[in-house]
Design a protein around this motif. Structure first.
Motif, PDB file in Angstrom:
ATOM      1  N   PHE A  99      25.368 194.166 -25.026  1.00  0.00           N
ATOM      2  CA  PHE A  99      25.984 195.470 -25.234  1.00  0.00           C
ATOM      3  C   PHE A  99      26.108 195.701 -26.735  1.00  0.00           C
ATOM      4  CE2 PHE A  99      27.438 194.387 -20.963  1.00  0.00           C
ATOM      5  CZ  PHE A  99      27.064 195.545 -20.294  1.00  0.00           C
ATOM      6  N   SER A 100      25.868 196.933 -27.179  1.00  0.00           N
ATOM      7  CA  SER A 100      25.821 197.213 -28.619  1.00  0.00           C
ATOM      8  C   SER A 100      27.155 196.950 -29.306  1.00  0.00           C
ATOM      9  CB  SER A 100      25.368 198.652 -28.869  1.00  0.00           C
ATOM     10  OG  SER A 100      26.267 199.555 -28.237  1.00  0.00           O
ATOM     11  N   ASP A 101      28.263 197.264 -28.658  1.00  0.00           N
ATOM     12  CA  ASP A 101      29.566 197.078 -29.309  1.00  0.00           C
ATOM     13  C   ASP A 101      30.065 195.641 -29.252  1.00  0.00           C
ATOM     14  OD1 ASP A 101      29.671 199.718 -29.969  1.00  0.00           O
ATOM     15  OD2 ASP A 101      30.926 200.296 -28.272  1.00  0.00           O
ATOM     16  N   PHE A 102      29.741 194.928 -28.192  1.00  0.00           N
ATOM     17  CA  PHE A 102      30.223 193.556 -28.066  1.00  0.00           C
ATOM     18  C   PHE A 102      29.318 192.737 -27.154  1.00  0.00           C
ATOM     19  CE2 PHE A 102      32.264 196.186 -24.961  1.00  0.00           C
ATOM     20  CZ  PHE A 102      32.261 195.453 -23.791  1.00  0.00           C
ATOM     21  N   PRO A 103      28.265 192.167 -27.727  1.00  0.00           N
ATOM     22  CA  PRO A 103      27.429 191.285 -26.903  1.00  0.00           C
ATOM     23  C   PRO A 103      28.237 190.041 -26.505  1.00  0.00           C
ATOM     24  CG  PRO A 103      26.754 191.221 -29.203  1.00  0.00           C
ATOM     25  CD  PRO A 103      27.816 192.257 -29.103  1.00  0.00           C
ATOM     26  N   PHE A 104      27.998 189.541 -25.310  1.00  0.00           N
ATOM     27  CA  PHE A 104      28.695 188.331 -24.877  1.00  0.00           C
ATOM     28  C   PHE A 104      27.805 187.538 -23.936  1.00  0.00           C
ATOM     29  CE2 PHE A 104      29.882 191.646 -21.885  1.00  0.00           C
ATOM     30  CZ  PHE A 104      29.803 191.040 -20.643  1.00  0.00           C
ATOM     31  N   GLN A 105      28.230 186.310 -23.637  1.00  0.00           N
ATOM     32  CA  GLN A 105      27.498 185.434 -22.729  1.00  0.00           C
ATOM     33  C   GLN A 105      28.344 185.176 -21.494  1.00  0.00           C
ATOM     34  OE1 GLN A 105      26.874 182.064 -25.356  1.00  0.00           O
ATOM     35  NE2 GLN A 105      24.770 182.716 -25.703  1.00  0.00           N
ATOM     36  N   THR A 106      27.685 184.986 -20.374  1.00  0.00           N
ATOM     37  CA  THR A 106      28.416 184.727 -19.142  1.00  0.00           C
ATOM     38  C   THR A 106      27.580 183.874 -18.187  1.00  0.00           C
ATOM     39  OG1 THR A 106      29.538 185.737 -17.250  1.00  0.00           O
ATOM     40  CG2 THR A 106      27.583 186.882 -18.081  1.00  0.00           C
ATOM     41  N   CYS A 107      28.275 183.176 -17.319  1.00  0.00           N
ATOM     42  CA  CYS A 107      27.623 182.435 -16.239  1.00  0.00           C
ATOM     43  C   CYS A 107      27.501 183.300 -14.994  1.00  0.00           C
ATOM     44  CB  CYS A 107      28.449 181.200 -15.879  1.00  0.00           C
ATOM     45  SG  CYS A 107      28.326 179.860 -17.061  1.00  0.00           S
TER      46      CYS A 107
ATOM     47  N   PRO B 124      32.453 196.341 -19.430  1.00  0.00           N
ATOM     48  CA  PRO B 124      33.760 196.394 -18.769  1.00  0.00           C
ATOM     49  C   PRO B 124      34.743 197.221 -19.606  1.00  0.00           C
ATOM     50  CG  PRO B 124      32.940 194.143 -18.888  1.00  0.00           C
ATOM     51  CD  PRO B 124      32.032 194.982 -19.734  1.00  0.00           C
ATOM     52  N   THR B 125      35.569 197.988 -18.937  1.00  0.00           N
ATOM     53  CA  THR B 125      36.599 198.801 -19.583  1.00  0.00           C
ATOM     54  C   THR B 125      37.878 198.665 -18.775  1.00  0.00           C
ATOM     55  OG1 THR B 125      36.130 200.768 -18.259  1.00  0.00           O
ATOM     56  CG2 THR B 125      34.856 200.504 -20.312  1.00  0.00           C
ATOM     57  N   PRO B 126      39.012 199.119 -19.312  1.00  0.00           N
ATOM     58  CA  PRO B 126      40.247 199.083 -18.506  1.00  0.00           C
ATOM     59  C   PRO B 126      40.125 199.897 -17.216  1.00  0.00           C
ATOM     60  CG  PRO B 126      40.795 199.362 -20.813  1.00  0.00           C
ATOM     61  CD  PRO B 126      39.289 199.483 -20.699  1.00  0.00           C
ATOM     62  N   ASP B 127      39.358 200.995 -17.262  1.00  0.00           N
ATOM     63  CA  ASP B 127      39.179 201.797 -16.049  1.00  0.00           C
ATOM     64  C   ASP B 127      38.194 201.168 -15.073  1.00  0.00           C
ATOM     65  OD1 ASP B 127      40.952 203.777 -16.881  1.00  0.00           O
ATOM     66  OD2 ASP B 127      39.374 204.871 -17.957  1.00  0.00           O
ATOM     67  N   ASN B 128      37.288 200.354 -15.575  1.00  0.00           N
ATOM     68  CA  ASN B 128      36.285 199.696 -14.737  1.00  0.00           C
ATOM     69  C   ASN B 128      36.145 198.241 -15.201  1.00  0.00           C
ATOM     70  OD1 ASN B 128      34.249 199.130 -12.944  1.00  0.00           O
ATOM     71  ND2 ASN B 128      32.665 200.250 -14.060  1.00  0.00           N
ATOM     72  N   PRO B 129      37.148 197.400 -14.881  1.00  0.00           N
ATOM     73  CA  PRO B 129      37.138 196.026 -15.399  1.00  0.00           C
ATOM     74  C   PRO B 129      36.072 195.130 -14.785  1.00  0.00           C
ATOM     75  CG  PRO B 129      38.962 196.332 -13.891  1.00  0.00           C
ATOM     76  CD  PRO B 129      38.314 197.675 -14.056  1.00  0.00           C
ATOM     77  N   LEU B 130      35.512 195.534 -13.663  1.00  0.00           N
ATOM     78  CA  LEU B 130      34.557 194.693 -12.959  1.00  0.00           C
ATOM     79  C   LEU B 130      33.354 195.511 -12.497  1.00  0.00           C
ATOM     80  CD1 LEU B 130      34.311 191.738 -12.114  1.00  0.00           C
ATOM     81  CD2 LEU B 130      35.285 192.377  -9.934  1.00  0.00           C
ATOM     82  N   PRO B 131      32.510 195.956 -13.458  1.00  0.00           N
ATOM     83  CA  PRO B 131      31.336 196.736 -13.055  1.00  0.00           C
ATOM     84  C   PRO B 131      30.380 195.895 -12.215  1.00  0.00           C
ATOM     85  CG  PRO B 131      31.460 196.501 -15.457  1.00  0.00           C
ATOM     86  CD  PRO B 131      32.580 195.723 -14.869  1.00  0.00           C
TER      87      PRO B 131
ATOM     88  N   ALA C  48      45.203 196.572  -5.215  1.00  0.00           N
ATOM     89  CA  ALA C  48      43.751 196.386  -5.254  1.00  0.00           C
ATOM     90  C   ALA C  48      43.445 195.092  -5.987  1.00  0.00           C
ATOM     91  CB  ALA C  48      43.083 197.555  -5.972  1.00  0.00           C
ATOM     92  N   ASN C  49      42.514 194.320  -5.486  1.00  0.00           N
ATOM     93  CA  ASN C  49      42.112 193.093  -6.147  1.00  0.00           C
ATOM     94  C   ASN C  49      40.884 193.389  -6.999  1.00  0.00           C
ATOM     95  OD1 ASN C  49      41.426 190.590  -7.029  1.00  0.00           O
ATOM     96  ND2 ASN C  49      41.163 189.682  -5.009  1.00  0.00           N
ATOM     97  N   LEU C  50      41.103 193.639  -8.286  1.00  0.00           N
ATOM     98  CA  LEU C  50      39.996 193.939  -9.181  1.00  0.00           C
ATOM     99  C   LEU C  50      39.457 192.690  -9.864  1.00  0.00           C
ATOM    100  CD1 LEU C  50      41.310 197.242 -10.784  1.00  0.00           C
ATOM    101  CD2 LEU C  50      39.815 196.946  -8.815  1.00  0.00           C
ATOM    102  N   THR C  51      39.954 191.525  -9.472  1.00  0.00           N
ATOM    103  CA  THR C  51      39.455 190.292 -10.068  1.00  0.00           C
ATOM    104  C   THR C  51      38.103 189.918  -9.493  1.00  0.00           C
ATOM    105  OG1 THR C  51      40.736 189.007  -8.479  1.00  0.00           O
ATOM    106  CG2 THR C  51      41.729 189.392 -10.626  1.00  0.00           C
ATOM    107  N   GLY C  52      37.728 190.530  -8.408  1.00  0.00           N
ATOM    108  CA  GLY C  52      36.370 190.388  -7.905  1.00  0.00           C
ATOM    109  C   GLY C  52      36.121 189.150  -7.085  1.00  0.00           C
ATOM    110  N   GLY C  53      34.893 188.812  -7.024  1.00  0.00           N
ATOM    111  CA  GLY C  53      34.376 187.759  -6.181  1.00  0.00           C
ATOM    112  C   GLY C  53      32.976 188.201  -5.815  1.00  0.00           C
ATOM    113  N   GLY C  54      32.301 187.476  -5.015  1.00  0.00           N
ATOM    114  CA  GLY C  54      30.958 187.872  -4.622  1.00  0.00           C
ATOM    115  C   GLY C  54      30.055 188.062  -5.832  1.00  0.00           C
TER     116      GLY C  54
END
Length: 197
Positions: free
Chosen positions: A70-78, A86-93, A145-151
């Motif tokens: 992402f242009s503003d904040f590249p990051f790494q993830t597993c 991700p944003t406060p309105d959409n924490p788990l795209p 709502a569980n916005l922490t996700g899964g799947g």
């Protein structure tokens, strides 16, 4: 900036970076600096996982981490790069399809600890009570709502359409002073890392 500070702090004498729980254990049973290296709550055992899985242990995850550019904040993830930042309105795209054609990765479930979770194989490698884990934390999200996700990245439930106060009463107006005090208390509770100097 926080990473630079932590790097610097670790080079100082008599500095321990501990969790809030570890700090409370020391407050309940203070020991002198000369004994802190042997203080059981400060021990951080390395889980014995030899499989090549993306689990936060550098030796195990080499070549498996995805770069999210992402242009503003590249990051790494597993756990697979999201379609949107991700944003406060959409924490788990939703998770984006990887550029190498591999399948979607699976987020950490509530019954497996991070070092034992294989997000690519969608399996927990823990097979004994020594590594068993049950997540007892409260789901994050408005109105239950569980916005922490899964799947593979979508929230596991959706919020109810209206505001429901925690105490069941009607909403009350808050003065700036009470809001500031509440925010200060929340920020104090939310801090997950404590420096013991």
């Amino acid at each position: 900036m926080i990473n630079q500070f932590l790097d610097w702090a670790q080079t100082q004498q008599n500095v321990w970076i501990v969790t809030n729980w570890q700090l409370l254990q020391w407050v309940r049973n203070p020991v002198p600096i000369s004994q802190l290296n042997d203080f059981a709550p400060f021990k951080c055992p390395t889980p014995q996982v030899s499989a090549k899985i993306c689990n936060g242990i550098p030796a195990n995850e080499a070549g498996l981490v995805q770069n999210c550019m992402f242009s503003d904040f590249p990051f790494q993830t597993c756990y697979g790069c999201p379609t949107d930042a991700p944003t406060p309105d959409n924490p788990l795209p939703a998770q984006a399809q990887s550029t190498d054609g591999s399948s979607l990765r699976h987020r950490l479930p509530s019954n497996c600890s991070t070092p034992f979770w294989d997000p690519i194989g969608n399996t927990c490698l823990c097979t004994s009570s020594d590594c068993a884990f049950t997540d007892s934390s409260k789901p994050i999200g408005p109105n239950g709502a569980n916005l922490t996700g899964g799947g593979t990245g979508q929230p596991t439930s959706t919020p109810t359409p209206s505001y429901i106060p925690f105490n069941g009463n009607d909403a009350v107006s808050l003065s700036p002073t009470s809001i500031f005090t509440g925010m200060a208390l929340l920020s104090g509770f939310a801090a997950g890392i404590t420096l013991l100097l």
